[in-house]
Scaffold this active site. Structure first.
Site: not given
Length: 198
Positions: A31-34, A36, A105
């Site tokens: 998932g995106l940075s931030g 979780g 990723s």
């Protein structure tokens, strides 16, 4: 590669798993940075440890301090980063561990290559889904702000794409549930997939 030969040893994955009384697996958080990923993976590992499971958590930032310290953030470097992590995770599952891998990723092809390297029966892709706006609001490291100012290049979600999983084992929408509930759902996924074997 012509002079490299696969060695066969007497102690097998099955032997190591039996000794640990668990089925090796990789929980792959993407998932995106931030979004979780690391927060949830950390809570999952705590729960599995309390259940007597043998685990190891591989985290994107930590791996880049050692194993992948020579890599940048170009698309090619991101591919190599995930290739190395997948190989390490495969070795760790061969040792009988339950591995938690928390990495942006961003590319489908590299996640699929990781699945093939690790083994599809031991690979659980978990999509930690947070909208870009939500991830930016949680930007405790200030990375999105730097990317918006052009101080960081090839930042996922800003000037580098994120390819969402098409059929993950689990989708976690972190804007709608607590990290504790998300972690519990991951443990439920793992235990529910193989019963007492985990």
């Amino acid at each position: 590669m012509n002079n490299i030969h696969q060695q066969t040893f007497s102690v097998t994955l099955a032997d190591r798993a039996a000794m640990k009384q668990q089925t090796p697996a990789v929980l792959w958080f993407t998932g995106l940075s931030g979004a979780g990923k690391s927060t949830i993976a950390n809570l999952v590992e705590q729960q599995l440890l309390a259940m007597g499971r043998h685990t190891y958590l591989l985290d994107g930032d930590n791996v880049r301090r050692g194993l992948c310290a020579d890599l940048g953030f170009s698309d090619a470097d991101r591919v190599e980063n995930i290739r190395r992590v997948a190989e390490v995770a495969a070795l760790m599952t061969d040792a009988g561990l339950i591995v938690l891998a928390a990495f942006i990723s961003p590319f489908k092809a590299e996640r699929e290559a990781a699945r093939q390297s690790i083994g599809a029966d031991r690979f659980f892709e978990i999509y930690v889904d947070a909208p870009l706006a939500v991830a930016e609001r949680r930007d405790v490291k200030g990375l999105y702000a730097k990317a918006r100012r052009g101080e960081i290049r090839h930042f996922t979600g800003i000037d580098s794409p994120y390819e969402a999983p098409e059929a993950p084992a689990l989708v976690i929408k972190t804007e709608h549930e607590t990290p504790e509930r998300s972690a519990a759902r991951v443990v439920e996924l793992l235990l529910g997939d193989a019963g007492d074997g985990w």
